[in-house]
Scaffold this motif. Structure first.
Motif, PDB file in Angstrom:
ATOM      1  N   GLU A  98     -79.462  92.683  39.246  1.00  0.00           N
ATOM      2  CA  GLU A  98     -78.904  91.467  38.656  1.00  0.00           C
ATOM      3  C   GLU A  98     -79.018  91.489  37.131  1.00  0.00           C
ATOM      4  N   THR A  99     -80.130  92.001  36.604  1.00  0.00           N
ATOM      5  CA  THR A  99     -80.269  92.117  35.148  1.00  0.00           C
ATOM      6  C   THR A  99     -79.221  93.077  34.591  1.00  0.00           C
ATOM      7  N   LEU A 100     -79.024  94.203  35.276  1.00  0.00           N
ATOM      8  CA  LEU A 100     -77.988  95.144  34.869  1.00  0.00           C
ATOM      9  C   LEU A 100     -76.613  94.497  34.941  1.00  0.00           C
ATOM     10  N   HIS A 101     -76.387  93.723  35.978  1.00  0.00           N
ATOM     11  CA  HIS A 101     -75.088  93.058  36.150  1.00  0.00           C
ATOM     12  C   HIS A 101     -74.807  92.116  34.980  1.00  0.00           C
ATOM     13  N   GLN A 102     -75.792  91.339  34.597  1.00  0.00           N
ATOM     14  CA  GLN A 102     -75.595  90.413  33.482  1.00  0.00           C
ATOM     15  C   GLN A 102     -75.308  91.158  32.185  1.00  0.00           C
ATOM     16  N   LEU A 103     -75.976  92.281  31.981  1.00  0.00           N
ATOM     17  CA  LEU A 103     -75.695  93.119  30.811  1.00  0.00           C
ATOM     18  C   LEU A 103     -74.266  93.640  30.859  1.00  0.00           C
ATOM     19  N   ALA A 104     -73.842  94.111  32.034  1.00  0.00           N
ATOM     20  CA  ALA A 104     -72.518  94.704  32.172  1.00  0.00           C
ATOM     21  C   ALA A 104     -71.401  93.678  31.968  1.00  0.00           C
ATOM     22  N   ILE A 105     -71.583  92.463  32.493  1.00  0.00           N
ATOM     23  CA  ILE A 105     -70.516  91.478  32.323  1.00  0.00           C
ATOM     24  C   ILE A 105     -70.466  90.962  30.887  1.00  0.00           C
ATOM     25  N   ARG A 106     -71.590  90.959  30.191  1.00  0.00           N
ATOM     26  CA  ARG A 106     -71.547  90.619  28.760  1.00  0.00           C
ATOM     27  C   ARG A 106     -70.747  91.667  27.986  1.00  0.00           C
ATOM     28  N   ASN A 107     -70.970  92.925  28.310  1.00  0.00           N
ATOM     29  CA  ASN A 107     -70.206  93.994  27.664  1.00  0.00           C
ATOM     30  C   ASN A 107     -68.715  93.869  27.982  1.00  0.00           C
ATOM     31  N   LEU A 108     -68.410  93.597  29.241  1.00  0.00           N
ATOM     32  CA  LEU A 108     -67.012  93.457  29.657  1.00  0.00           C
ATOM     33  C   LEU A 108     -66.347  92.298  28.925  1.00  0.00           C
ATOM     34  N   ASP A 109     -67.023  91.165  28.872  1.00  0.00           N
ATOM     35  CA  ASP A 109     -66.474  89.985  28.210  1.00  0.00           C
ATOM     36  C   ASP A 109     -66.274  90.225  26.714  1.00  0.00           C
ATOM     37  N   ARG A 110     -67.158  91.003  26.129  1.00  0.00           N
ATOM     38  CA  ARG A 110     -67.076  91.311  24.695  1.00  0.00           C
ATOM     39  C   ARG A 110     -65.930  92.271  24.374  1.00  0.00           C
ATOM     40  N   ASP A 111     -65.715  93.250  25.242  1.00  0.00           N
ATOM     41  CA  ASP A 111     -64.836  94.369  24.894  1.00  0.00           C
ATOM     42  C   ASP A 111     -63.428  94.290  25.479  1.00  0.00           C
ATOM     43  N   ILE A 112     -63.249  93.539  26.554  1.00  0.00           N
ATOM     44  CA  ILE A 112     -61.960  93.555  27.255  1.00  0.00           C
ATOM     45  C   ILE A 112     -61.302  92.187  27.177  1.00  0.00           C
ATOM     46  N   SER A 113     -60.036  92.188  26.791  1.00  0.00           N
ATOM     47  CA  SER A 113     -59.241  90.956  26.740  1.00  0.00           C
ATOM     48  C   SER A 113     -58.312  90.916  27.945  1.00  0.00           C
ATOM     49  N   TYR A 114     -58.240  89.757  28.573  1.00  0.00           N
ATOM     50  CA  TYR A 114     -57.376  89.569  29.729  1.00  0.00           C
ATOM     51  C   TYR A 114     -56.217  88.651  29.373  1.00  0.00           C
ATOM     52  N   GLU A 115     -55.033  89.038  29.841  1.00  0.00           N
ATOM     53  CA  GLU A 115     -53.835  88.231  29.650  1.00  0.00           C
ATOM     54  C   GLU A 115     -53.201  87.961  31.003  1.00  0.00           C
ATOM     55  N   LEU A 116     -52.500  86.846  31.088  1.00  0.00           N
ATOM     56  CA  LEU A 116     -51.781  86.487  32.304  1.00  0.00           C
ATOM     57  C   LEU A 116     -50.294  86.666  32.032  1.00  0.00           C
ATOM     58  N   GLY A 117     -49.668  87.553  32.792  1.00  0.00           N
ATOM     59  CA  GLY A 117     -48.252  87.823  32.594  1.00  0.00           C
ATOM     60  C   GLY A 117     -47.440  87.553  33.849  1.00  0.00           C
ATOM     61  N   LYS A 118     -46.172  87.305  33.678  1.00  0.00           N
ATOM     62  CA  LYS A 118     -45.285  87.148  34.826  1.00  0.00           C
ATOM     63  C   LYS A 118     -45.067  88.509  35.480  1.00  0.00           C
ATOM     64  N   ALA A 119     -45.100  88.520  36.796  1.00  0.00           N
ATOM     65  CA  ALA A 119     -44.881  89.752  37.553  1.00  0.00           C
ATOM     66  C   ALA A 119     -43.488  89.756  38.162  1.00  0.00           C
ATOM     67  N   HIS A 120     -42.981  90.947  38.433  1.00  0.00           N
ATOM     68  CA  HIS A 120     -41.594  91.055  38.902  1.00  0.00           C
ATOM     69  C   HIS A 120     -41.385  90.461  40.288  1.00  0.00           C
ATOM     70  N   PHE A 121     -42.463  90.270  41.080  1.00  0.00           N
ATOM     71  CA  PHE A 121     -42.287  89.688  42.412  1.00  0.00           C
ATOM     72  C   PHE A 121     -42.146  88.168  42.361  1.00  0.00           C
ATOM     73  N   GLY A 122     -42.348  87.583  41.165  1.00  0.00           N
ATOM     74  CA  GLY A 122     -42.176  86.145  40.999  1.00  0.00           C
ATOM     75  C   GLY A 122     -43.449  85.392  40.673  1.00  0.00           C
ATOM     76  N   GLY A 123     -44.596  86.020  40.953  1.00  0.00           N
ATOM     77  CA  GLY A 123     -45.878  85.406  40.622  1.00  0.00           C
ATOM     78  C   GLY A 123     -46.400  85.912  39.291  1.00  0.00           C
ATOM     79  N   TYR A 124     -47.695  86.162  39.232  1.00  0.00           N
ATOM     80  CA  TYR A 124     -48.334  86.558  37.984  1.00  0.00           C
ATOM     81  C   TYR A 124     -49.179  87.807  38.200  1.00  0.00           C
ATOM     82  N   ALA A 125     -49.474  88.473  37.087  1.00  0.00           N
ATOM     83  CA  ALA A 125     -50.355  89.642  37.114  1.00  0.00           C
ATOM     84  C   ALA A 125     -51.347  89.536  35.975  1.00  0.00           C
ATOM     85  N   LEU A 126     -52.553  90.031  36.229  1.00  0.00           N
ATOM     86  CA  LEU A 126     -53.576  90.092  35.196  1.00  0.00           C
ATOM     87  C   LEU A 126     -53.402  91.402  34.432  1.00  0.00           C
ATOM     88  N   ILE A 127     -53.485  91.332  33.119  1.00  0.00           N
ATOM     89  CA  ILE A 127     -53.241  92.497  32.266  1.00  0.00           C
ATOM     90  C   ILE A 127     -54.479  92.751  31.415  1.00  0.00           C
TER      91      ILE A 127
END
Length: 224
Positions: A98-127
């Motif tokens: 769990e301590t490792l997990h908290q470290l890893a998600i802090r790194n992920l949140d710091r380094d990776i940006s997420y966007e919500l885009g329209k997908a060709h099937f009509g819904g959405y996709a995470l980018i």
């Protein structure tokens, strides 16, 4: 016998050099460790053959935790254009998963940006650049944001590491389209994860398995 290398190279993740000093490896990479979503491997299953389990016992066991149904969270570091899993022997003495997990998600949140885009099937996709889309399951704030954007509970498919499809629960037509897409993706796609269809409650952000895409992807409509 299923080798360690073969087991972890099917989607481009290789085992690291086992001669690398474990504590030094963690010290050098702790700010780069991120959660990595994978389908359950044979060594995580109760019915795994002893010959396979022996490869992953003790300190050589990758650090992981079960997430939901057939998905697990591993912990990986990018090294020389590949991702390497942390092993039990890499962790400092006394460090919990769990301590490792908290470290890893802090790194992920710091380094990776997420966007919500329209997908060709009509819904959405995470980018997120092609490597980290599925890791968003570890970031509740991402799903809180998407629930607010779409104003509904969410129906989510994660057929591959880099494919996360999303529909508001009210959008029954595009949920059907999403399931058909997942059905087709499993015929020819790569980096595959799960056929499960998940539901996220917008109030609690709780994930549950709503259904699994099978031979007839048109049959399921989300239950209200």
């Amino acid at each position: 016998m299923l080798s360690f290398k073969k087991l972890f190279t099917r989607d481009g993740i290789d085992n690291r050099d086992v001669q690398h000093p474990p504590q030094r490896f963690f010290d050098e990479t702790k700010n780069d460790v991120i959660p990595w979503i994978k389908v359950t491997y044979p060594f995580t299953r109760d019915n795994c053959r002893d010959s396979v389990k022996q490869l992953f016992q003790g300190e050589n066991m990758p650090v992981f935790q079960f997430w939901l149904d057939d998905l697990c969270i591993f912990y990986a570091v990018e090294k020389d254009d590949r991702y390497e899993f942390l092993l039990q022997k890499d962790l400092p003495k006394g460090m919990s998963v769990e301590t490792l997990h908290q470290l890893a998600i802090r790194n992920l949140d710091r380094d990776i940006s997420y966007e919500l885009g329209k997908a060709h099937f009509g819904g959405y996709a995470l980018i997120a650049g092609g490597d980290h889309e599925s890791s968003a399951v570890c970031l509740p704030q991402v799903w809180e944001w998407i629930c607010a954007e779409l104003g509904d509970n969410l129906i989510v498919g994660i057929p591959a590491k880099n494919q996360v499809f999303i529909c508001p629960e009210r959008d029954l037509n595009n949920i059907s389209n999403m399931k058909i897409l997942i059905h087709e993706y499993f015929k020819k796609g790569d980096k595959l994860l799960t056929r499960n269809i998940f539901r996220i409650d917008r109030r609690t952000l709780e994930w549950t398995v709503a259904d699994t895409v099978g031979k007839d992807p048109k049959r399921m409509a989300p239950q209200r």
